[in-house]
Design a protein around this motif. Structure first.
Motif: not given
Length: 73
Positions: A19-28
């Motif tokens: 899970p550390k390698r997963m990117r935290r992304t958001v939709e804007i």
């Protein structure tokens, strides 16, 4: 989906469960377009991909994945 590659499966799937390698992304939504953005701090984000936009937006160099944009609060 079929994925063809010459790389060994161990390299392709390396870190898939980390899970550390997963990117935290958001939709804007900005300018009538929906973007997937990775926050990098100070109200800026790195474009990951365009999700919902007109086709000519893909030709805009300012919207290339990897570019930094200002994220509106």
């Amino acid at each position: 989906m079929t994925f063809h590659t010459i790389l060994p499966l161990e390299i392709v799937l390396d870190g898939i469960d980390d899970p550390k390698r997963m990117r935290r992304t958001v939709e804007i939504r900005t300018g009538g377009m929906l973007l997937e953005v990775e926050p990098v701090g100070d109200g800026c984000g790195r474009i990951v991909r365009l999700l919902d936009c007109p086709l000519d937006a893909y030709l805009d160099p300012a919207l290339n994945p990897g570019n930094l944009i200002r994220m509106q609060p």
